[in-house]
Each structure stands twice: as C-alpha cells, then as structure tokens.
Design a protein around this motif. Structure first.
Motif, PDB file in Angstrom:
ATOM      1  N   GLY A 188      -5.180   1.884   8.551  1.00 16.90           N
ATOM      2  CA  GLY A 188      -4.423   0.740   7.710  1.00 16.90           C
ATOM      3  C   GLY A 188      -5.633  -0.341   7.482  1.00 16.90           C
ATOM      4  O   GLY A 188      -5.444  -0.922   6.624  1.00 16.90           O
ATOM      5  N   LEU A 189      -6.580  -0.550   8.248  1.00 22.74           N
ATOM      6  CA  LEU A 189      -7.778  -1.298   8.155  1.00 22.74           C
ATOM      7  C   LEU A 189      -8.423  -0.914   6.766  1.00 22.74           C
ATOM      8  O   LEU A 189      -8.619  -2.144   5.933  1.00 22.74           O
ATOM      9  N   PHE A 190      -8.875   0.418   6.620  1.00 23.91           N
ATOM     10  CA  PHE A 190      -9.423   0.552   5.548  1.00 23.91           C
ATOM     11  C   PHE A 190      -8.582   0.592   4.069  1.00 23.91           C
ATOM     12  O   PHE A 190      -9.003   0.411   3.077  1.00 23.91           O
ATOM     13  N   PHE A 191      -7.575   1.068   4.069  1.00 25.48           N
ATOM     14  CA  PHE A 191      -6.381   1.121   3.129  1.00 25.48           C
ATOM     15  C   PHE A 191      -6.078  -0.213   2.686  1.00 25.48           C
ATOM     16  O   PHE A 191      -6.288  -0.842   1.666  1.00 25.48           O
ATOM     17  N   GLY A 192      -6.097  -1.252   3.720  1.00 25.99           N
ATOM     18  CA  GLY A 192      -5.808  -2.544   3.546  1.00 25.99           C
ATOM     19  C   GLY A 192      -6.889  -3.438   3.056  1.00 25.99           C
ATOM     20  O   GLY A 192      -6.899  -4.128   1.912  1.00 25.99           O
ATOM     21  N   PHE A 193      -8.012  -3.137   3.252  1.00 22.07           N
ATOM     22  CA  PHE A 193      -9.311  -3.704   3.030  1.00 22.07           C
ATOM     23  C   PHE A 193      -9.686  -3.193   1.545  1.00 22.07           C
ATOM     24  O   PHE A 193      -9.955  -3.853   0.703  1.00 22.07           O
ATOM     25  N   THR A 237       9.212  -0.267  -2.076  1.00 24.11           N
ATOM     26  CA  THR A 237       8.914   0.053  -3.596  1.00 24.11           C
ATOM     27  C   THR A 237       9.946   0.104  -4.330  1.00 24.11           C
ATOM     28  O   THR A 237      10.064  -0.421  -5.439  1.00 24.11           O
ATOM     29  N   LEU A 238      11.076   0.789  -4.042  1.00 23.53           N
ATOM     30  CA  LEU A 238      12.090   0.902  -5.066  1.00 23.53           C
ATOM     31  C   LEU A 238      12.864  -0.623  -5.059  1.00 23.53           C
ATOM     32  O   LEU A 238      13.140  -0.843  -6.224  1.00 23.53           O
ATOM     33  N   VAL A 239      12.849  -1.333  -4.293  1.00 26.54           N
ATOM     34  CA  VAL A 239      13.379  -2.587  -4.494  1.00 26.54           C
ATOM     35  C   VAL A 239      12.481  -3.396  -5.255  1.00 26.54           C
ATOM     36  O   VAL A 239      12.924  -4.345  -6.302  1.00 26.54           O
ATOM     37  N   GLY A 240      11.209  -3.155  -5.266  1.00 24.89           N
ATOM     38  CA  GLY A 240      10.090  -4.093  -5.944  1.00 24.89           C
ATOM     39  C   GLY A 240      10.224  -3.700  -7.281  1.00 24.89           C
ATOM     40  O   GLY A 240      10.143  -4.553  -8.272  1.00 24.89           O
ATOM     41  N   LEU A 241      10.508  -2.255  -7.669  1.00 20.94           N
ATOM     42  CA  LEU A 241      10.635  -2.059  -8.873  1.00 20.94           C
ATOM     43  C   LEU A 241      11.821  -2.587  -9.662  1.00 20.94           C
ATOM     44  O   LEU A 241      11.835  -2.687 -11.218  1.00 20.94           O
ATOM     45  N   LEU A 242      13.086  -2.554  -8.957  1.00 24.71           N
ATOM     46  CA  LEU A 242      14.122  -3.012  -9.640  1.00 24.71           C
ATOM     47  C   LEU A 242      13.747  -4.583  -9.828  1.00 24.71           C
ATOM     48  O   LEU A 242      14.452  -5.060 -11.060  1.00 24.71           O
ATOM     49  N   ALA A 243      13.259  -5.311  -9.283  1.00 24.32           N
ATOM     50  CA  ALA A 243      12.927  -6.674  -9.253  1.00 24.32           C
ATOM     51  C   ALA A 243      11.889  -6.945 -10.471  1.00 24.32           C
ATOM     52  O   ALA A 243      12.150  -7.705 -11.374  1.00 24.32           O
ATOM     53  N   LEU A 244      11.057  -5.962 -10.620  1.00 23.35           N
ATOM     54  CA  LEU A 244      10.179  -5.955 -11.610  1.00 23.35           C
ATOM     55  C   LEU A 244      10.800  -5.809 -12.801  1.00 23.35           C
ATOM     56  O   LEU A 244      10.444  -6.597 -14.127  1.00 23.35           O
ATOM     57  N   MET A 267       4.481  -4.573   0.055  1.00 23.86           N
ATOM     58  CA  MET A 267       5.142  -4.322   1.307  1.00 23.86           C
ATOM     59  C   MET A 267       5.318  -2.878   1.419  1.00 23.86           C
ATOM     60  O   MET A 267       5.161  -2.300   2.475  1.00 23.86           O
ATOM     61  N   GLY A 268       5.630  -2.154   0.407  1.00 25.38           N
ATOM     62  CA  GLY A 268       5.817  -0.689   0.392  1.00 25.38           C
ATOM     63  C   GLY A 268       4.674   0.145   0.594  1.00 25.38           C
ATOM     64  O   GLY A 268       4.650   1.095   1.410  1.00 25.38           O
ATOM     65  N   SER A 269       3.484  -0.342  -0.015  1.00 26.00           N
ATOM     66  CA  SER A 269       2.350   0.453   0.420  1.00 26.00           C
ATOM     67  C   SER A 269       1.766  -0.027   1.774  1.00 26.00           C
ATOM     68  O   SER A 269       1.208   0.678   2.452  1.00 26.00           O
ATOM     69  N   THR A 301      -1.572 -10.738  -5.739  1.00 26.48           N
ATOM     70  CA  THR A 301      -0.632 -11.033  -4.752  1.00 26.48           C
ATOM     71  C   THR A 301      -0.232  -9.462  -4.364  1.00 26.48           C
ATOM     72  O   THR A 301       0.168  -9.351  -2.966  1.00 26.48           O
ATOM     73  N   TYR A 302      -0.170  -8.649  -5.106  1.00 24.71           N
ATOM     74  CA  TYR A 302       0.439  -7.341  -4.794  1.00 24.71           C
ATOM     75  C   TYR A 302      -0.754  -6.637  -3.783  1.00 24.71           C
ATOM     76  O   TYR A 302      -0.174  -6.202  -2.507  1.00 24.71           O
ATOM     77  N   GLN A 303      -1.967  -6.720  -3.716  1.00 24.76           N
ATOM     78  CA  GLN A 303      -2.841  -6.058  -3.079  1.00 24.76           C
ATOM     79  C   GLN A 303      -3.152  -6.619  -1.650  1.00 24.76           C
ATOM     80  O   GLN A 303      -3.563  -6.245  -0.729  1.00 24.76           O
ATOM     81  N   ILE A 304      -3.040  -8.171  -1.857  1.00 29.70           N
ATOM     82  CA  ILE A 304      -3.360  -8.955  -0.683  1.00 29.70           C
ATOM     83  C   ILE A 304      -2.300  -8.835   0.416  1.00 29.70           C
ATOM     84  O   ILE A 304      -2.474  -8.565   1.531  1.00 29.70           O
ATOM     85  N   THR A 305      -0.950  -8.762  -0.228  1.00 30.74           N
ATOM     86  CA  THR A 305       0.212  -8.280   0.520  1.00 30.74           C
ATOM     87  C   THR A 305      -0.051  -6.865   1.354  1.00 30.74           C
ATOM     88  O   THR A 305       0.112  -7.073   2.619  1.00 30.74           O
ATOM     89  N   ALA A 306      -0.598  -5.812   0.670  1.00 28.57           N
ATOM     90  CA  ALA A 306      -0.656  -4.604   1.253  1.00 28.57           C
ATOM     91  C   ALA A 306      -1.850  -4.788   2.325  1.00 28.57           C
ATOM     92  O   ALA A 306      -1.978  -4.318   3.470  1.00 28.57           O
ATOM     93  N   SER A 307      -3.041  -5.581   1.651  1.00 25.07           N
ATOM     94  CA  SER A 307      -4.183  -5.609   2.715  1.00 25.07           C
ATOM     95  C   SER A 307      -4.025  -6.145   4.029  1.00 25.07           C
ATOM     96  O   SER A 307      -4.373  -5.892   4.787  1.00 25.07           O
ATOM     97  N   LEU A 308      -3.148  -7.494   4.075  1.00 29.65           N
ATOM     98  CA  LEU A 308      -2.794  -8.064   5.161  1.00 29.65           C
ATOM     99  C   LEU A 308      -2.013  -7.453   6.377  1.00 29.65           C
ATOM    100  O   LEU A 308      -2.306  -7.364   7.484  1.00 29.65           O
ATOM    101  N   LEU A 309      -1.043  -6.624   5.733  1.00 31.45           N
ATOM    102  CA  LEU A 309      -0.044  -5.906   6.650  1.00 31.45           C
ATOM    103  C   LEU A 309      -0.456  -4.752   6.943  1.00 31.45           C
ATOM    104  O   LEU A 309      -0.079  -3.954   8.101  1.00 31.45           O
ATOM    105  N   GLN A 310      -1.120  -3.810   6.125  1.00 28.92           N
ATOM    106  CA  GLN A 310      -1.801  -2.533   6.496  1.00 28.92           C
ATOM    107  C   GLN A 310      -2.376  -2.382   8.001  1.00 28.92           C
ATOM    108  O   GLN A 310      -1.907  -1.404   8.952  1.00 28.92           O
ATOM    109  N   PRO A 311      -3.414  -3.355   8.324  1.00 30.59           N
ATOM    110  CA  PRO A 311      -3.859  -2.874   9.409  1.00 30.59           C
ATOM    111  C   PRO A 311      -3.146  -3.238  10.497  1.00 30.59           C
ATOM    112  O   PRO A 311      -3.308  -2.854  11.640  1.00 30.59           O
ATOM    113  N   LEU A 312      -2.392  -4.442  10.727  1.00 29.04           N
ATOM    114  CA  LEU A 312      -1.270  -4.873  11.428  1.00 29.04           C
ATOM    115  C   LEU A 312      -0.216  -3.852  11.909  1.00 29.04           C
ATOM    116  O   LEU A 312      -0.056  -3.048  12.894  1.00 29.04           O
TER     117      LEU A 312
END
Length: 400
Positions: A347-352, A94-101, A119-121, A62-73
């Motif tokens: 974005g493509l390579f970080f996302g992939f 990232t700040l909000v995600g950590l508070l939620a975690l 999303m932060g990534s 979930t964490y990495q696919i979110t970043a994977s799909l958004l980074q290239p765009l």
C-alpha cells in the motif's frame, strides 16, 4: 478458478499458484484499463470544458493523491485484519467513478469522478498485491511482474479503446467501460474465496520469514532510497502518461487519434518491460535490476527532447521497456526488508507511486503553462540520474 477455490492446503503456498496469479493479473488489467480512460479523455475534456494544462494536472493529482493517501492505510489495516472480499469493492468504486465521468459537465464534476476512481485503486491494489505474493511460492518477483503486467496492459489498452470508442462517440460513451467492472467483480469473488482459505497460513509464513540482518536504521534508509527511486520513475512517467499526446500534437502536428496510438505503443512497451523485471530479479538480484532500470534509461531520456517523430516513437518504446522493469524489483525488495508487513509495504509503495505521479502531473502542467510542453521533457530528462542512489542499497541474500 474452481480448483483454486478449494479448502485450504499448505502445498499451494509452497509452490507458485498460477491460476490465482492469472486471475489477479486479469483483474488488474480490467481495473487499470478502466482507470486509464480518464487519462485518455484529457484532450477531449480540455477542449470540451475549456481546461488549461494546470487543471489537467490537478485532475491527475486528485485521482492519484486519493489513491496515495488511502492505499497505505488500507494495506496496514488489512495486515492486521485481512479482508479478502474487499477486492470486488474496489472494482465497484471504479465502476461508479466511470459512470460519473461519462456525465461530468464541469471541472469539479470531473474531480469528483477522479476521487471515486482513485478510491477504486486504493482498495484494489494493496489486497491484490498481497494475493500475488501469497500465490508466488518461491518466485515473488515473477508473481509481481505477472500481476503488474496486467495493470500495464490495461493502461495501454485503455487509451486505444478510448481512441476507438470514446473519441468518435463522445464523453458519454465512457460509461460502456464500466461493464468490464462486472466481469472483474465475478473474477475477484473467486480470488477472494481462495485468499480467505490461505490467508492465515500466509501470515504465519511471513512472520516466520528469516531476518535480513539489517538494523532499523539501515531498513529506514533503504526504504527512503527506494522512495527516491520511485519519485524518479513515476515523476518521469507522469510526463509521458499525462502529456505525451499533447507533446506529439504540439511538436509534430499529430491528430488526437494518431497521438493516442503513440501513447498505446509506449504503454504497451511499459507492459512488456514489466514482465522482465521480476523474474530477472529472482535470478540475478533486485538491486541489479534497479540499477539497470532507473539509471540505465538516462541516455534515452536525455535524447528524447531532441529527436524527430520517428525517433521519438522509438525512444519512448525503449524508455518504457527499461524504466518499467524497476517497480516489481523495488516492491519485492521492500517487502523483503519487512517480510511481516506485505500489505502495508504494498500500500505504501503503490500509494507513493500514485502520489508522485499525481504531484508530477500537477507541477509539470504548471511548468507547461508557464513555458511549453517541450520544456517539460527537457527538464524531466535528468530525473533518471537519481538512480545513482542505488549504490547505497544493501544487498539482500533473499533477493537472489
């Protein structure tokens, strides 16, 4: 940072602007340190929320696919409409995600936190990689390595701090890590200001870059091969970053804190290996670094499942050192294939890379549930042999 935020001048883009690279690398350290807390919390979340290995894998997915799909765009969008001040925004997610975690009381609440961290990534990495290239001058490999080492050091420090802070004090103490985001916002505001002054000249320079002499088909095949090499690297890395602690605890009887120390040592080796890949690529060529990094690690991955505790620690360090040197070389090689699309390629390579890590974690989690953690490492040991595909990459004059 004051000097690097002065009005635009062409000279900094002709040389290497080290203060900006240092600032973006430090921000990368903070960003990935905070994000690595999620991985470091896995043993605690597994016990506290009664999760299985498949669910642990789904959190990473979930964490990495979110970043994977958004980074290239995001990278493609900012190639056309640069947003230098988007960097602090990424840190805010990232700040909000950590508070939620820190307050997540269910598997699905953890997934929501994972999405926010992803999303932060997705916002941070494409733009920060562009800034690293913008400040690189004639040393893009060195610049990318220095940028990457910040992230790798952050990933290594995160589990260590988690072992010292979160494990003794509980899940809620993860919220303290969000304070680092405030430091990051300040630093990235200065970086954004510098970038806003230089982005127009940088875009002109990239568009005017010399052609590689390759056809569209050759560029397409080269990108596909690089994608397979990314798959090999990050699928294997997922086996270590997500399940190494469980492997050590299950096979050798280590405590959670002891296993976290081994994870820190491995991730620190990854950080050290990252330093070498870029500058060696600047001197000797990206292709040679890719050869040595992906295929060269195979003998050690094949030995790892059969080693005792001492040699497991040694081999994990060697694997981290060698395998980590590939990404900077692969990324700069890809940027040189398409010099006018630095953001999109980043974005493509970080996302992939994030996507392959996420899919790898999910599938390997299911394999671990169906068989054992040890089986995961026996199967993954053969992945670096995909490095043989490097033979089909063309040699770029700009890569030397």
């Amino acid at each position: 940072m004051t000097a690097s935020a002065t009005p635009p001048a062409p000279e900094p883009l002709n040389g290497t602007t080290y203060p900006v690279i240092a600032a973006i690398s430090f921000s990368h350290l903070l960003n990935d340190m905070m994000q690595s807390v999620l991985l470091a919390l896995y043993p605690m979340l597994k016990l506290g929320l009664n999760l299985n290995f498949s669910q642990i894998g789904l959190i990473t997915l979930t964490y990495q696919i979110t970043a994977s799909l958004l980074q290239p765009l995001i990278g493609l969008y900012t190639d056309h409409r640069p947003k230098p001040y988007s960097l602090p925004v990424g840190m805010g997610f990232t700040l909000v995600g950590l508070l939620a975690l820190s307050v997540a009381g269910s598997f699905y609440a953890v997934l929501v936190a994972a999405v926010l961290i992803g999303m932060g990534s997705s916002v941070f990495h494409p733009e920060s990689s562009r800034v690293a290239r913008m400040a690189a001058g004639a040393q893009p490999g060195l610049s990318q390595s220095l940028f990457q080492i910040g992230g790798n050091l952050g990933s290594a420090i995160g589990p260590l701090l988690a072992a010292l802070i979160v494990v003794p004090n509980g899940q809620g103490s993860a919220a303290w890590f969000s304070l680092f985001a405030l430091v990051g916002v300040v630093v990235l505001s200065f970086v954004g200001r510098w970038s806003s002054h230089h982005v127009a000249n940088f875009r002109k320079r990239m568009k005017a870059a010399a052609e590689t002499g390759l056809s569209r088909r050759q560029v397409g095949w080269s990108l596909a091969i690089l994608g397979l090499l990314i798959f090999s690297k990050f699928f294997y890395m997922a086996s270590l970053s997500s399940y190494y602690t469980f492997y050590l605890m299950g096979k050798f009887g280590l405590t959670m804190s002891q296993a976290q120390i081994y994870l820190f040592v491995f991730l620190f080796a990854v950080a050290a290996g990252t330093v070498a890949g870029g500058p060696i690529g600047d001197r000797l060529g990206r292709k040679r670094v890719i050869w040595g990094s992906i295929l060269g690690v195979a003998p050690f991955t094949l030995m790892l499942p059969h080693a005792d505790l001492f040699w497991t620690g040694v081999l994990s360090v060697v694997i981290g050192l060698i395998l980590a040197s590939a990404f900077s070389a692969i990324l700069v090689y890809a940027q040189e294939l398409l010099p006018g699309k630095v953001g999109a390629i980043s974005g493509l390579f970080f996302g992939f890379a994030f996507g392959m890590g996420g899919i790898g974690a999910a599938l390997l989690g299911q394999l671990a549930d169906a068989t054992s953690i040890e089986t995961v490492y026996r199967v993954c040991a053969y992945l670096p042999l995909i490095g043989l595909l490097t033979a089909f990459l063309p040699s770029l004059k700009k890569a030397h």
